[in-house]
Design an enzyme around this catalytic site. Sequence first.
Site, short mmCIF file in Angstrom:
data_model
loop_
_atom_site.label_atom_id
_atom_site.label_comp_id
_atom_site.label_asym_id
_atom_site.label_seq_id
_atom_site.Cartn_x
_atom_site.Cartn_y
_atom_site.Cartn_z
CB ALA A 154 -7.72 19.70 -10.04
CE1 TYR A 155 -3.06 13.45 -7.24
CE2 TYR A 155 -4.12 11.79 -8.88
CZ TYR A 155 -3.16 12.28 -7.99
OH TYR A 155 -2.22 11.26 -7.54
CB SER A 156 -7.12 13.85 -14.10
OG SER A 156 -7.84 12.98 -13.41
CB SER A 158 -1.88 18.64 -11.31
OG SER A 158 -2.25 17.40 -10.67
CE LYS A 159 0.05 13.71 -8.96
NZ LYS A 159 1.25 13.76 -8.14
#
Length: 248
Positions: A154-156, A158-159
């Site tokens: 999710a973090y990857s 989103s970024k």
Amino acid sequence: MSLFEGRFAGRTAIITGGASGLGKAVARRIVAEGGQVALWDLNGDAEAATREIGAAHFVSLDVSDADAVHAAVQASAGALGKVDILICSAGVTGATAPVHEFPVDSWQRVIDINLNGLFYCCRAVVPHMIANGYGRIVNVSSVAGKEGNPNASAYSASKAGVIGLTKSLGKELAEKNIVVNALTPATFESPILEQLPQSQVDYMRSKIPMGRLGEVEESAAMVCFMASAECSFTTASTFDTSGGRTTF
């Protein structure tokens, strides 16, 4: 005293996630260099940070609420007189789990804050910058958005979305004296690391050729250049503070 005393004289900035970590470090430098800042944050210490830094305005805000973001821009623009700079540094890491086990609610929350919230902020601020004929937008992405980190989908994602949005917006505004760039740091010492297990932090450190985590002031220095009038011929791009990790 800052090495760049007066660099932000007459300039105003909105900084999301401005009460801690990178946002706070950037806010402190902009004020020290002559600017005025509005801090947006949900951090419980945000009002104390506002007093400590000497910020001109504070909004307790969840950036994933589009209507609240719009209202906050109006309030901060009124308090500051105008909006020259937007620093989008609010973010969360989410769960640490493989994709097939990743909690749906954590996925949605990460995307809502890291990507949707950043979009809402840019969307609400840009009309003010167009009207003023000047703007600097810095969107904090991550090396994870370029390379992807396992167990951090999710973090990857989103970024990576932040990078794509930045490139699109930068091209849209290229002829309006508004530059839009993203920062892609590797992991640096910050309160956000408290959201991660030590094993994940150790993994990310192991991928950095310099063999250490970054320092928040190193990324703050880069952000302040990106937010300054000196950054005038680079837009729709990314600036790297990754200790040699990123390869493009």
